[in-house]
Write a protein that holds these residues in place. Structure first.
Motif, PDB file in Angstrom:
ATOM      1  N   SER A 135       0.724  -1.278  -0.051  1.00 32.20           N
ATOM      2  CA  SER A 135       0.081  -0.099   0.080  1.00 32.20           C
ATOM      3  C   SER A 135       0.918   1.351   0.053  1.00 32.20           C
ATOM      4  N   MET A 136       1.239   1.741  -1.294  1.00 24.40           N
ATOM      5  CA  MET A 136       2.040   2.874  -1.409  1.00 24.40           C
ATOM      6  C   MET A 136       1.532   3.899  -2.009  1.00 24.40           C
ATOM      7  N   THR A 137       0.902   3.710  -3.157  1.00 27.98           N
ATOM      8  CA  THR A 137       0.267   4.805  -4.206  1.00 27.98           C
ATOM      9  C   THR A 137      -1.014   5.431  -3.396  1.00 27.98           C
ATOM     10  N   LYS A 165      -5.001   4.805   0.644  1.00 31.28           N
ATOM     11  CA  LYS A 165      -4.325   4.280  -0.439  1.00 31.28           C
ATOM     12  C   LYS A 165      -5.132   3.736  -1.571  1.00 31.28           C
ATOM     13  N   TRP A 166      -4.372   3.791  -2.866  1.00 31.04           N
ATOM     14  CA  TRP A 166      -5.081   3.577  -4.008  1.00 31.04           C
ATOM     15  C   TRP A 166      -4.440   2.391  -5.047  1.00 31.04           C
ATOM     16  N   PHE A 167      -5.100   1.599  -5.166  1.00 32.65           N
ATOM     17  CA  PHE A 167      -4.617   0.411  -6.365  1.00 32.65           C
ATOM     18  C   PHE A 167      -3.700  -0.515  -5.598  1.00 32.65           C
ATOM     19  N   THR A 168      -3.916  -0.638  -4.239  1.00 29.14           N
ATOM     20  CA  THR A 168      -3.305  -1.828  -3.436  1.00 29.14           C
ATOM     21  C   THR A 168      -3.574  -3.263  -4.087  1.00 29.14           C
ATOM     22  N   GLY A 213     -11.391  -2.397 -10.755  1.00 28.01           N
ATOM     23  CA  GLY A 213     -10.776  -3.530 -11.650  1.00 28.01           C
ATOM     24  C   GLY A 213      -9.915  -2.719 -12.742  1.00 28.01           C
ATOM     25  N   VAL A 214      -9.018  -3.319 -13.396  1.00 32.88           N
ATOM     26  CA  VAL A 214      -8.525  -2.839 -14.600  1.00 32.88           C
ATOM     27  C   VAL A 214      -9.358  -3.227 -15.545  1.00 32.88           C
ATOM     28  N   TYR A 215      -9.295  -2.248 -16.671  1.00 28.20           N
ATOM     29  CA  TYR A 215     -10.616  -2.285 -17.664  1.00 28.20           C
ATOM     30  C   TYR A 215     -10.530  -3.566 -18.190  1.00 28.20           C
ATOM     31  N   ILE A 378       2.684   2.229 -16.457  1.00 31.10           N
ATOM     32  CA  ILE A 378       2.210   2.896 -15.285  1.00 31.10           C
ATOM     33  C   ILE A 378       2.637   2.399 -13.899  1.00 31.10           C
ATOM     34  N   ALA A 379       2.271   1.016 -13.877  1.00 34.69           N
ATOM     35  CA  ALA A 379       2.583   0.333 -12.590  1.00 34.69           C
ATOM     36  C   ALA A 379       4.213   0.613 -12.061  1.00 34.69           C
ATOM     37  N   ASP A 380       4.384   0.459 -11.118  1.00 35.78           N
ATOM     38  CA  ASP A 380       5.931   0.800 -10.643  1.00 35.78           C
ATOM     39  C   ASP A 380       6.406   2.055 -10.977  1.00 35.78           C
ATOM     40  N   GLU A 384       7.568   8.017 -18.115  1.00 35.13           N
ATOM     41  CA  GLU A 384       8.141   9.364 -18.312  1.00 35.13           C
ATOM     42  C   GLU A 384       9.524   9.159 -17.193  1.00 35.13           C
ATOM     43  N   VAL A 385       8.952   8.917 -15.830  1.00 36.66           N
ATOM     44  CA  VAL A 385       9.686   9.103 -14.963  1.00 36.66           C
ATOM     45  C   VAL A 385      11.143   8.136 -15.013  1.00 36.66           C
ATOM     46  N   HIS A 386      10.807   6.909 -15.514  1.00 34.80           N
ATOM     47  CA  HIS A 386      11.912   6.041 -15.914  1.00 34.80           C
ATOM     48  C   HIS A 386      12.771   6.534 -17.080  1.00 34.80           C
ATOM     49  N   LYS A 387      12.067   7.210 -17.937  1.00 36.43           N
ATOM     50  CA  LYS A 387      13.285   7.761 -19.013  1.00 36.43           C
ATOM     51  C   LYS A 387      13.839   8.777 -18.416  1.00 36.43           C
ATOM     52  N   GLU A 388      13.380   9.765 -17.540  1.00 37.73           N
ATOM     53  CA  GLU A 388      14.154  10.676 -16.853  1.00 37.73           C
ATOM     54  C   GLU A 388      15.187  10.095 -16.077  1.00 37.73           C
ATOM     55  N   THR A 389      14.892   8.816 -15.490  1.00 39.84           N
ATOM     56  CA  THR A 389      16.106   8.371 -14.951  1.00 39.84           C
ATOM     57  C   THR A 389      17.067   7.851 -15.828  1.00 39.84           C
TER      58      THR A 389
HETATM   59  C1  LIG Z   1      -2.523  -2.604 -12.428  1.00 42.58           C
HETATM   60  C2  LIG Z   1      -1.812  -1.736 -11.236  1.00 42.58           C
HETATM   61  C3  LIG Z   1      -1.295  -2.231 -10.121  1.00 42.58           C
HETATM   62  C4  LIG Z   1      -0.796  -1.563  -9.271  1.00 42.58           C
HETATM   63  N1  LIG Z   1      -0.517  -2.063  -7.970  1.00 42.58           N
HETATM   64  C5  LIG Z   1       0.080  -1.342  -6.927  1.00 42.58           C
HETATM   65  C6  LIG Z   1       0.051  -1.679  -5.747  1.00 42.58           C
HETATM   66  O1  LIG Z   1       0.158  -2.915  -5.341  1.00 42.58           O
HETATM   67  N2  LIG Z   1       0.515  -0.943  -4.730  1.00 42.58           N
HETATM   68  C7  LIG Z   1       0.871   0.404  -4.788  1.00 42.58           C
HETATM   69  O2  LIG Z   1       1.353   0.996  -4.007  1.00 42.58           O
HETATM   70  N3  LIG Z   1       0.489   0.857  -6.154  1.00 42.58           N
HETATM   71  C8  LIG Z   1       0.218   0.246  -7.347  1.00 42.58           C
HETATM   72  N4  LIG Z   1      -0.211   0.688  -8.412  1.00 42.58           N
HETATM   73  C9  LIG Z   1       0.075   2.089  -8.712  1.00 42.58           C
HETATM   74  C10 LIG Z   1       1.224   2.691  -9.415  1.00 42.58           C
HETATM   75  O3  LIG Z   1       2.291   2.408  -8.707  1.00 42.58           O
HETATM   76  C11 LIG Z   1       0.807   4.138  -9.995  1.00 42.58           C
HETATM   77  O4  LIG Z   1      -0.448   4.058 -10.674  1.00 42.58           O
HETATM   78  C12 LIG Z   1       1.955   4.958 -10.523  1.00 42.58           C
HETATM   79  O5  LIG Z   1       3.102   5.077  -9.479  1.00 42.58           O
HETATM   80  C13 LIG Z   1       1.391   6.175 -11.130  1.00 42.58           C
HETATM   81  O6  LIG Z   1       0.920   7.117 -10.088  1.00 42.58           O
HETATM   82  P1  LIG Z   1      -0.883   7.548 -10.591  1.00 42.58           P
HETATM   83  O7  LIG Z   1      -1.551   6.381 -11.062  1.00 42.58           O
HETATM   84  O8  LIG Z   1      -1.122   8.190  -9.695  1.00 42.58           O
HETATM   85  O9  LIG Z   1      -0.359   8.370 -12.007  1.00 42.58           O
HETATM   86  P2  LIG Z   1       0.164   9.870 -11.900  1.00 42.58           P
HETATM   87  O10 LIG Z   1       1.226  10.227 -10.664  1.00 42.58           O
HETATM   88  O11 LIG Z   1      -1.130  10.858 -11.430  1.00 42.58           O
HETATM   89  O12 LIG Z   1       0.620   9.971 -13.290  1.00 42.58           O
HETATM   90  C14 LIG Z   1      -0.392  10.018 -14.263  1.00 42.58           C
HETATM   91  C15 LIG Z   1       0.329  10.286 -15.566  1.00 42.58           C
HETATM   92  O13 LIG Z   1       1.272  11.495 -15.412  1.00 42.58           O
HETATM   93  C16 LIG Z   1       2.521  11.686 -16.070  1.00 42.58           C
HETATM   94  N5  LIG Z   1       3.499  11.906 -15.122  1.00 42.58           N
HETATM   95  C17 LIG Z   1       3.549  11.655 -13.838  1.00 42.58           C
HETATM   96  N6  LIG Z   1       4.749  11.933 -13.308  1.00 42.58           N
HETATM   97  C18 LIG Z   1       5.499  12.509 -14.279  1.00 42.58           C
HETATM   98  C19 LIG Z   1       6.807  13.137 -14.626  1.00 42.58           C
HETATM   99  N7  LIG Z   1       7.547  13.443 -13.613  1.00 42.58           N
HETATM  100  N8  LIG Z   1       7.167  13.445 -15.744  1.00 42.58           N
HETATM  101  C20 LIG Z   1       6.517  13.389 -16.933  1.00 42.58           C
HETATM  102  N9  LIG Z   1       5.050  12.724 -17.031  1.00 42.58           N
HETATM  103  C21 LIG Z   1       4.670  12.536 -15.551  1.00 42.58           C
HETATM  104  C22 LIG Z   1       2.466  10.209 -16.772  1.00 42.58           C
HETATM  105  O14 LIG Z   1       2.056  10.236 -18.052  1.00 42.58           O
HETATM  106  C23 LIG Z   1       1.739   9.334 -15.990  1.00 42.58           C
HETATM  107  O15 LIG Z   1       1.232   7.890 -16.304  1.00 42.58           O
HETATM  108  C24 LIG Z   1      -0.575   0.003  -9.635  1.00 42.58           C
HETATM  109  C25 LIG Z   1      -0.873   0.473 -10.674  1.00 42.58           C
HETATM  110  C26 LIG Z   1      -1.411  -0.389 -11.735  1.00 42.58           C
HETATM  111  C27 LIG Z   1      -1.958   0.313 -12.995  1.00 42.58           C
END
Ligand SMILES: Cc1cc2nc3c(=O)[nH]c(=O)nc-3n(C[C@H](O)[C@H](O)[C@H](O)COP(=O)(O)OP(=O)(O)OC[C@H]3O[C@@H](n4cnc5c(N)ncnc54)[C@H](O)[C@@H]3O)c2cc1C
Length: 437
Positions: A135-137, A165-168, A213-215, A378-380, A384-389
């Motif tokens: 539970s991080m996001t 927390k969201w998407f645990t 649910g994921v779509y 998106i997950a992990d 964009e963030v990874h490309k920045e790294t």
């Molecule tokens: C199937 C699934 C399972 C997951 N499981 C878990 C889990 O078990 N536990 C958990 O804690 N989280 C989980 N997550 C959450 C996941 O880690 C987050 O969705 C992710 O970190 C992105 O956060 P966000 O969804 O709030 O999108 P946001 O942070 O709102 O980002 C949305 C979009 O904004 C853009 N963006 C964001 N930051 C930048 C930047 N620095 N530079 C340029 N563009 C940017 C990107 O296009 C990004 O896709 C899961 C996600 C998915 C889809």
């Protein structure tokens, strides 16, 4: 010279066994109305446990773990080859004891947990008797962990946790949740403000607001929107050091990302396989789809992209094995994380397209794979963030040039430098020429 693309015959035998086992016994599980993480379902357990036993007998259970935790300590290259097979079937990681998010959670409890935490949580987790969540996001944004708001306050000998927390993933089936919460908002170093906690899921105050649910997945999804209201856990439920959450999550995510990439190689190969089967069988005009150049191009592009991606994944796996330090391989882990959604998307989209109306239907897996590709982006952390790294890490090797207007690598400057470097022999040749004339 250490370049070698061959697999040991002994290990190849294991891979061949896995290949057949996954195709014949594991893939069908996806069609029986059970979920890999629902460890409380008798129906699921009746089907899953015997297959897990077969994997254990074969010595292939939880191979990502070192021998001290009951694994084989195979290293990442072997895992890469195994995961390519597992990536074909949604149930396969569970059958082989390496399913996310439990793998990452087990890794951090093994690394940072106390003996009591290991006995209570790690052992049943490693045996898949229970599952867990991470539970991080948070709902207000996941890409920037410095904006997380969940708080944990020490209250006597307990921690009091409040936040959302969201998407645990798998929250609804989890026995415990690893929760990231801010404990030291005033700490000077931003990354030292948050800590990790092990929270038993039945602790009063833990509430699943809804299961998202994921779509395309089942309506009652597996992604928990979880609210923590005055959740009390004993002080010893802190995982690792106070203020150590970021370091812990990096330990967890480094391995997780490459394992996702390895499995995505398998998912891509499956999509390409189906694309080819369609191409050689679907009749059109004077032949089959495979006779058409543009279809051939879709197949060639998919094959080329897949092989490049696989080699990059395996090279990164090899580097992790060599250096035994995820931080040293950070650039390439981030690079394959960024590459993975694109390769997966493009191959799955071509497979969908070549299947026409059947391809977009819910009778084929392709639409799910395309969404799966977005999930991988998106997950992990988003691409964009990874490309920045990648860019930041890559730029570390570079310094600005003295003259940014006519840099030393411009052709006139290089010609001048070359003339200077070879002035003597050039002069000798010129003298000899004059003498001969
Ligand atoms: C199937 C699934 C399972 C997951 N499981 C878990 C889990 O078990 N536990 C958990 O804690 N989280 C989980 N997550 C959450 C996941 O880690 C987050 O969705 C992710 O970190 C992105 O956060 P966000 O969804 O709030 O999108 P946001 O942070 O709102 O980002 C949305 C979009 O904004 C853009 N963006 C964001 N930051 C930048 C930047 N620095 N530079 C340029 N563009 C940017 C990107 O296009 C990004 O896709 C899961 C996600 C998915 C889809």
């Amino acid at each position: 010279m250490g370049w070698d693309f061959e697999t040991d015959p002994e290990f190849q035998e294991q891979l061949d066994w896995m290949d057949l086992f996954v195709t014949e016994e594991v893939e069908p599980l996806a069609f029986l109305g059970i979920h890999p993480s629902d460890t409380k379902s008798e129906r699921r357990n009746a089907l899953v446990r015997p297959l897990q036993d077969k994997v254990k007998q074969r010595g292939l259970w939880a191979c990502h773990l070192g021998p001290e935790l009951g694994g084989k300590g195979y290293g990442q290259v072997k895992l890469g080859l195994m995961n390519e097979i597992l990536g074909r079937a949604g149930f396969a990681p569970t059958i082989f004891g390496c399913q996310a998010p439990d793998t990452g959670n087990a890794e951090i409890i093994a690394h940072y947990g106390t003996d009591a935490q290991k006995a209570r949580y790690l052992e049943p987790l490693l045996d898949n008797r229970i599952v867990s969540g991470f539970s991080m996001t948070e709902p207000q944004g996941g890409s920037d962990p410095t904006g997380f708001r969940t708080r944990a306050v020490l209250d006597g000998d307990h921690w009091l946790i409040n936040g959302e927390k969201w998407f645990t993933t798998n929250a609804k089936w989890s026995e415990f949740l690893i929760v990231m919460a801010m404990t030291d908002p005033d700490a000077e170093v931003r990354h030292a403000r948050t800590s990790m906690f092990i929270v038993p899921a039945d602790t009063p105050g833990v509430e699943i607001v809804r299961n998202v649910g994921v779509y395309g997945a089942a309506r009652d999804g597996s992604e928990g929107y979880v609210r923590y209201t005055d959740v009390r856990v004993p002080a010893d439920h802190l995982l690792g050091q106070r203020g150590g959450a970021f370091a812990i999550s990096q330990t967890r995510l480094g391995g997780g990302r490459i394992h996702h990439a390895m499995r995505t190689v398998g998912a891509c190969r499956r999509a390409l396989d189906l694309l080819c089967r369609r191409a050689v069988s679907r009749k059109t005009r004077d032949g089959v789809l495979a006779d058409k150049q543009m279809v051939q191009m879709a197949i060639a592009d998919s094959y080329i992209e897949l092989e490049q991606f696989k080699l990059f994944v395996l090279k990164t796996a090899w580097a992790i094995d060599k250096y035994k330090d995820y931080r040293r391989v950070r650039k390439d882990i981030a690079a394959i994380k960024a590459l993975m959604p694109k390769v997966y998307h493009d191959i799955a989209a071509r497979a969908l397209h070549i299947h026409g109306s059947l391809g977009v239907s819910d009778e084929m897996p392709f639409a799910g794979q395309v969404i799966g590709a977005f999930v991988m982006g998106i997950a992990d952390g988003p691409t964009e963030v990874h490309k920045e790294t990648v860019a930041k890490q890559h730029l570390r090797a570079y310094r600005g040039v003295e003259d940014p207007i006519f840099p030393d690598y411009s052709i006139p400057n290089r010609r001048a430098a070359a003339m200077e470097r070879y002035a003597d022999p050039l002069e000798q040749v010129a003298d000899a020429f004059e003498e001969a004339a």
